[in-house]
Scaffold this active site. Structure first.
Site, short mmCIF file in Angstrom:
data_model
loop_
_atom_site.label_atom_id
_atom_site.label_comp_id
_atom_site.label_asym_id
_atom_site.label_seq_id
_atom_site.Cartn_x
_atom_site.Cartn_y
_atom_site.Cartn_z
N ASP A 1 -2.27 7.74 0.87
CA ASP A 1 -3.45 7.11 1.47
C ASP A 1 -3.92 7.94 2.67
O ASP A 1 -3.10 8.34 3.50
CB ASP A 1 -3.08 5.71 1.96
CG ASP A 1 -2.47 4.87 0.85
OD1 ASP A 1 -3.20 4.53 -0.09
OD2 ASP A 1 -1.25 4.57 0.92
N HIS B 1 -1.00 3.98 5.43
CA HIS B 1 -1.52 2.90 4.58
C HIS B 1 -2.23 1.79 5.34
O HIS B 1 -3.29 1.31 4.91
CB HIS B 1 -0.38 2.30 3.75
CG HIS B 1 -0.83 1.23 2.81
ND1 HIS B 1 -0.95 -0.10 3.17
CD2 HIS B 1 -1.24 1.29 1.52
CE1 HIS B 1 -1.39 -0.79 2.14
NE2 HIS B 1 -1.58 0.01 1.13
N GLU C 1 0.56 9.84 -5.21
CA GLU C 1 -0.58 9.11 -4.64
C GLU C 1 -0.25 8.87 -3.18
O GLU C 1 0.87 8.45 -2.85
CB GLU C 1 -0.76 7.76 -5.35
CG GLU C 1 -1.97 6.95 -4.88
CD GLU C 1 -1.66 5.89 -3.82
OE1 GLU C 1 -2.58 5.16 -3.45
OE2 GLU C 1 -0.51 5.79 -3.34
N GLU D 1 -5.88 8.51 -2.15
CA GLU D 1 -6.62 7.25 -1.99
C GLU D 1 -7.35 7.27 -0.66
O GLU D 1 -6.73 7.41 0.41
CB GLU D 1 -5.70 6.02 -2.07
CG GLU D 1 -6.59 4.78 -2.03
CD GLU D 1 -5.88 3.45 -1.91
OE1 GLU D 1 -4.72 3.33 -2.28
OE2 GLU D 1 -6.55 2.52 -1.41
N HIS E 1 4.08 6.61 -6.02
CA HIS E 1 3.23 5.79 -5.16
C HIS E 1 3.62 5.92 -3.70
O HIS E 1 4.72 5.56 -3.32
CB HIS E 1 3.35 4.32 -5.61
CG HIS E 1 2.50 3.38 -4.85
ND1 HIS E 1 3.02 2.34 -4.11
CD2 HIS E 1 1.16 3.31 -4.72
CE1 HIS E 1 2.02 1.67 -3.56
NE2 HIS E 1 0.89 2.23 -3.92
O1 G3P Z 1 -3.97 3.62 -5.41
C1 G3P Z 1 -3.17 2.63 -5.99
C2 G3P Z 1 -2.52 1.75 -4.96
O2 G3P Z 1 -1.91 2.55 -4.00
C3 G3P Z 1 -3.50 0.83 -4.29
O3 G3P Z 1 -2.90 -0.12 -3.45
O4 G3P Z 1 -2.24 -1.05 -1.29
O5 G3P Z 1 -0.70 0.48 -2.45
O6 G3P Z 1 -2.78 1.36 -1.40
P1 G3P Z 1 -2.13 0.18 -2.09
CA CA Z 2 -2.58 3.58 -2.02
#
Ligand code: G3P
Ligand code: CA
Length: 252
Positions: free
Chosen positions: A43, A56, A41, A116, A14
């Site tokens: 952003d 993020h 993953e 994302e 993450h």
């Molecule tokens: O994509 C899963 C997760 O990353 C979504 O929440 O706030 O960590 O981007 P966040």
């Molecule tokens: Ca994310």
């Protein structure tokens, strides 16, 4: 094109391996690769002058030494910021990566990518268009690529601009009308906040043929428990820790 969900691993790093390295930096991607993560993953949003960058928050304040809004700051100014020291001094040379820089590191380790889509409200189409331009030119065709978003408009744009790439719908709680929404957005997976995991809803979602993923799980016992109840994959800041627990439990 094969759906990325067909090669979904149980653990996705993450924001990279962000429990130790600063999130969404090249250091967190290198660490994920070195730890043997299968997917990461990250952003994506736009810099003030339209370059897709990995970040993020809307605001620069939490994870850099800058201030203001990322989508109002040009790339040359973003690149001057320290995006690592907030986590630990030894990461002081980390900068906000461009999507292209991130692709170069992720592909070096042969990892899959869940990108994302996190556009600034109103810039959904521009963000997805610019990101897809970079990915079409630079993402290796043999590595899994999955889009996801909380944003309805981002998912609609992704579907219209590159329909072959699988999409996941990010939510916190599972919406009552999950099936209609997934069908409407043509998403093959639902990505939920782990605290909203509900075994009855999850079995219905899986019976309808969708994948179910949960964020963000850093506790091994919780991950194993949810896998046992049908969860397909977790997003974790400590992917190596969760993977070791899976291996010890001999989970496939
Ligand atoms: O994509 C899963 C997760 O990353 C979504 O929440 O706030 O960590 O981007 P966040
Ligand atoms: Ca994310």
């Amino acid at each position: 094109m094969k759906s990325a969900y067909s090669s979904l691993p149980k653990v996705i790093a993450h924001r990279g391996s962000s429990g130790i390295a600063p999130e969404n930096t090249l250091a967190s991607l290198h660490l994920a690769g070195q730890q043997g993560a299968k997917w990461v993953e990250i952003d994506v949003m736009l810099s003030g002058d339209g370059t897709p960058v990995i970040f993020h928050d809307d605001s620069l304040a939490r994870t850099t030494n800058g201030e203001g809004l990322i989508y109002k700051t040009p790339l040359t100014d973003l690149k001057k910021l320290d995006a690592g020291s907030w986590k630990h001094d030894k990461y002081h040379q980390e900068t906000i990566p461009t999507l292209l820089e991130a692709i170069e590191v992720i592909s070096q380790y042969g990892m899959g990518l869940n990108l994302e889509l996190k556009p600034c409200e109103g810039l959904e189409e521009e963000t997805i268009e610019a990101s897809i331009d970079v990915l079409k030119q630079h993402w290796p065709k043999d590595l899994p690529l999955l889009f996801s978003s909380f944003s309805y408009f981002a998912l609609v744009s992704a579907k219209s601009l590159w329909p072959e790439i699988a999409r996941g719908y990010n939510v916190s709680a599972i919406p009552k009308a999950w099936q209609e929404r997934l069908e409407h957005l043509d998403c093959a997976g639902l990505h939920i906040h782990q605290s909203f995991f509900d075994v009855a809803q999850v079995s219905a979602i899986k019976a309808a043929g969708y994948k179910i993923l949960a964020f963000t799980i850093n506790d091994e016992a919780l991950a194993l428990n949810l896998f046992d109840q049908g969860l397909d994959a977790v997003f974790s800041d400590f992917p190596d820790k969760i993977q070791s627990a899976i291996d010890s439990a001999h989970l496939k």
